[in-house]
Design a protein around this motif. Structure first.
Motif, PDB file in Angstrom:
ATOM      1  N   PRO A 199     -21.061  21.531  42.740  1.00  0.00           N
ATOM      2  CA  PRO A 199     -20.993  22.760  41.940  1.00  0.00           C
ATOM      3  C   PRO A 199     -21.031  22.423  40.452  1.00  0.00           C
ATOM      4  N   VAL A 200     -21.642  23.307  39.683  1.00  0.00           N
ATOM      5  CA  VAL A 200     -21.772  23.094  38.240  1.00  0.00           C
ATOM      6  C   VAL A 200     -21.001  24.186  37.520  1.00  0.00           C
ATOM      7  N   ARG A 201     -19.932  23.771  36.856  1.00  0.00           N
ATOM      8  CA  ARG A 201     -19.116  24.753  36.148  1.00  0.00           C
ATOM      9  C   ARG A 201     -19.823  25.162  34.856  1.00  0.00           C
ATOM     10  N   ARG A 202     -19.877  26.460  34.635  1.00  0.00           N
ATOM     11  CA  ARG A 202     -20.451  26.963  33.380  1.00  0.00           C
ATOM     12  C   ARG A 202     -19.681  26.353  32.201  1.00  0.00           C
ATOM     13  N   PHE A 227     -38.466   1.691  40.868  1.00  0.00           N
ATOM     14  CA  PHE A 227     -38.360   1.699  42.319  1.00  0.00           C
ATOM     15  C   PHE A 227     -38.889   2.993  42.933  1.00  0.00           C
ATOM     16  N   GLY A 228     -38.525   4.121  42.330  1.00  0.00           N
ATOM     17  CA  GLY A 228     -38.927   5.378  42.947  1.00  0.00           C
ATOM     18  C   GLY A 228     -38.546   6.580  42.120  1.00  0.00           C
ATOM     19  N   VAL A 229     -38.688   7.762  42.733  1.00  0.00           N
ATOM     20  CA  VAL A 229     -38.484   9.007  41.997  1.00  0.00           C
ATOM     21  C   VAL A 229     -37.474   9.913  42.695  1.00  0.00           C
ATOM     22  N   THR A 230     -36.902  10.789  41.914  1.00  0.00           N
ATOM     23  CA  THR A 230     -35.952  11.777  42.416  1.00  0.00           C
ATOM     24  C   THR A 230     -36.160  13.065  41.616  1.00  0.00           C
ATOM     25  N   LEU A 231     -35.898  14.194  42.217  1.00  0.00           N
ATOM     26  CA  LEU A 231     -35.953  15.437  41.442  1.00  0.00           C
ATOM     27  C   LEU A 231     -34.679  15.567  40.617  1.00  0.00           C
ATOM     28  N   VAL A 232     -34.840  16.126  39.428  1.00  0.00           N
ATOM     29  CA  VAL A 232     -33.724  16.234  38.486  1.00  0.00           C
ATOM     30  C   VAL A 232     -33.608  17.676  38.018  1.00  0.00           C
ATOM     31  N   ASN A 233     -32.398  18.199  38.029  1.00  0.00           N
ATOM     32  CA  ASN A 233     -32.121  19.461  37.343  1.00  0.00           C
ATOM     33  C   ASN A 233     -31.253  19.169  36.122  1.00  0.00           C
ATOM     34  N   ASP A 234     -31.859  19.240  34.969  1.00  0.00           N
ATOM     35  CA  ASP A 234     -31.170  18.965  33.708  1.00  0.00           C
ATOM     36  C   ASP A 234     -30.586  20.278  33.178  1.00  0.00           C
ATOM     37  N   TRP A 235     -29.446  20.678  33.755  1.00  0.00           N
ATOM     38  CA  TRP A 235     -28.774  21.919  33.355  1.00  0.00           C
ATOM     39  C   TRP A 235     -28.605  21.962  31.844  1.00  0.00           C
ATOM     40  N   LYS A 290     -26.059  19.565  27.215  1.00  0.00           N
ATOM     41  CA  LYS A 290     -26.631  18.882  28.373  1.00  0.00           C
ATOM     42  C   LYS A 290     -25.609  18.037  29.120  1.00  0.00           C
ATOM     43  N   SER A 291     -24.566  17.590  28.441  1.00  0.00           N
ATOM     44  CA  SER A 291     -23.723  16.531  29.009  1.00  0.00           C
ATOM     45  C   SER A 291     -22.770  16.999  30.095  1.00  0.00           C
ATOM     46  N   PHE A 292     -22.675  18.302  30.337  1.00  0.00           N
ATOM     47  CA  PHE A 292     -21.718  18.782  31.350  1.00  0.00           C
ATOM     48  C   PHE A 292     -22.176  18.491  32.769  1.00  0.00           C
ATOM     49  N   ALA A 293     -23.498  18.417  33.016  1.00  0.00           N
ATOM     50  CA  ALA A 293     -23.977  18.104  34.376  1.00  0.00           C
ATOM     51  C   ALA A 293     -25.484  17.909  34.383  1.00  0.00           C
TER      52      ALA A 293
END
Lengths: 376, 376
Positions: free
Chosen positions: B145-148, B192-200, B219-222
């Motif tokens: 979970p990502v807190r606002r 090595f490889g890739v991953t999907l990223v959500n840069d909240w 950006k630094s919260f999550a």
């Protein structure tokens, strides 16, 4: 004495053929804590496991070491190793590295140089301690050579940095982590101690790359720190500098965390600046409150630095870009030479004292850039 | 099938009461690599020790796994564990996290919104892949979970972020480190490889804090990542997008590292955007070359992300600030609702396919901000 019973900074040392472990500096010796205190936490190659124990453990351990070095000196004397026999290592395994911008004079000087027609300070500067993340993987211990970086110096221009600079800073090392989503509590419950920081900076790379996302390659090639971390308890505290406007409640000071630390920058052994930490606008408790107000988690080993320490006088500026006004007003050295930015072979040392307490110095020598033909 | 023998992404899983260890996804199951390959490197709680082995080991291991899952399937079948029985963890221990800004359309859109009277792109944008360091300590696995966040939204204004956003990105995970002072070699020898990223992203915090040192608390919260890291070998490659001006030699492409990845952003299960990775201006090999040209060292576990993936069409934009033009042009959802930025309880999922290969999705739900009275 300046490395006496009231100082006792922690570091990581090794003897030839042995693994690095934690010690405390006392005079010109290192007390081997694994041997002296019979505690395996000090057998680690970094301070991190000990720092994670928290404030009560830090206080008790310091008191115990002070006792061992006074009333029990005859017992621990054999665990005091002359500094000349040891190698010093990175004291901390750095988790995240954050760099702030807490000097009003430094921010104003830089603003005047780069935006001569505008207000020197950005509108946000007096409302929050501006900061950004740096590269923790290139935080290195004092003595590590620093290779002059190469990079883009403008549109289509590639080569070795021509404006290599230093920033004299104070760094704060986090011991006790926080959960993501919850701001940090009191400063002294999380922060273990301080180290001197040289935030090496490539000014020509920086001025071309930094908009709109901030400094990147201009800083990421190297950041040097002292081998010694001075516990907060050793530092005399003073009230912070007056602030106008009054900061928001989360940034209000709950205790005195102004620090009266006299810093010196030496170029090849000659003092070229004396930045006064007491003049800093934002105090370290405010940096920590800001860093975590959004819920960003702290980890053991996080390092956050003050930003360049600059005072109001010319001789108090903590970087060459300020001392020489972006190279337009060279400084004169005792040898008769002048200097704008750093030359290959130059050694920069940052040292500091807080009353009777000497901080571990941070030093580095500039190595020649790589052959640039690959980028030309 | 999309999780077949040509995919085989790596992740870290655990069974109830057991320690996390490395596995490979195959269909709806996880192959327990410690058991199937009798190699203790997979008993680690992250991919880092395996990734550090380098390209030859990555290739040989992948070939061995493919062999086990085809000709030796009867032997390893008992080590295939249904996904429903396992918990997935952070696949990588993140060292440094860098975020780039590689989409011409994204950078142009943001420039148009924030600097309407100026050129949308900064003068440096077409000369180098602009990037900055993010907070590695708050990179979390999909499902967290990502807190606002709360923070300063302007001079004297404090509260929960009102413009909470996502950025759909592709992240690249470094396996093989470099020495400080020496640029990286070939892309596929390190990555090595890739991953999907959500840069909240907290847009209101960002627009107040970001000058002059870039995004920080916005950006630094999550930052969320997929639990699965897809090896480079699994990804079909295409030529990169044409570039004008031609980049400096250190940024010239030596091989095709354009990636034809179709990305989707879902809000509460409904697709709201389809960003095309093939449109990205700077390719990942260029990001790596730039990141290390100044001598910045790589470490195993470094993560660098592409920046928001946005294509030229409105429905191809990888963030809500672009999709809704900073909230002035809300998007309509199937339910009849409209949306500008994220609301509490919203779930955002980013998923993607590269030809027949499905990437591990990254998902997160917005939790309510802390009680703001402490900052008011």
């Amino acid at each position: 004495m300046s490395w006496g019973i009231d100082n006792l900074p922690y570091g990581v040392f090794s003897l030839p053929g042995q693994e690095p472990r934690v010690g405390v500096r006392y005079g010109d010796k290192v007390l081997d804590l694994t041997a002296a205190l019979h505690d395996e936490v000090f057998a680690a190659p970094s301070l991190n496991p000990f720092m994670a124990r928290g404030r009560a453990a830090w206080r008790d351990t310091r008191a115990l070491i002070q006792e061992k070095l006074t009333s029990d000196l005859s017992v621990v004397e054999r665990h005091l190793i002359p500094l000349a026999q040891v190698e010093l290592h990175m004291p901390v395994e750095v988790a995240d590295y954050v760099d702030f911008y807490c000097s009003l004079e430094h921010a104003s000087n830089v603003g005047r140089m780069f935006r001569p027609d505008a207000e020197p300070l950005m509108p946000n500067w007096r409302h929050l301690p501006v900061g950004y993340h740096g590269r923790s993987g290139t935080v290195v211990v004092s003595g590590t050579p620093v290779r002059r970086p190469q990079g883009q110096l403008g549109a289509g221009v590639f080569g070795p940095c021509r404006k290599l600079d230093v920033e004299a800073e104070l760094g704060f090392v986090v011991g006790v982590p926080t959960e993501m989503g919850t701001p940090a509590g009191e400063f002294e419950d999380h922060v273990f101690g301080v180290t001197l920081v040289n935030d090496w900076s490539a000014r020509d790379i920086q001025s071309w790359e930094y908009r709109p996302l901030g400094p990147f390659l201009a800083k990421s090639f190297a950041t040097s720190v002292s081998p010694w971390v001075t516990p907060l308890e050793a530092l005399p505290r003073i009230p912070g500098r007056a602030q106008d406007p009054e900061p928001l409640p989360y940034l209000r000071r709950k205790a005195d965390w102004g620090l009266d630390i006299a810093v010196e920058i030496l170029l090849n052994g000659e003092v070229v600046a004396r930045p006064p930490y007491a003049e800093m606008y934002w105090t370290p408790d405010q940096m920590l409150a800001h860093l975590t107000v959004n819920g960003a988690a702290l980890r053991t080993g996080d390092l956050f630095a003050s930003g360049t320490i600059s005072g109001p006088e010319r001789g108090q500026r903590g970087s060459f870009i300020e001392l020489t006004w972006n190279g337009t007003d060279p400084i004169k050295l005792g040898s008769g030479e002048t200097r704008t930015f750093l030359e290959d072979g130059d050694t920069v040392t940052i040292r500091a004292t807080a009353g009777d307490v000497t901080l571990g110095e941070v030093s580095g020598t500039v190595a020649q850039a790589l052959d640039v033909t690959q980028g030309a």
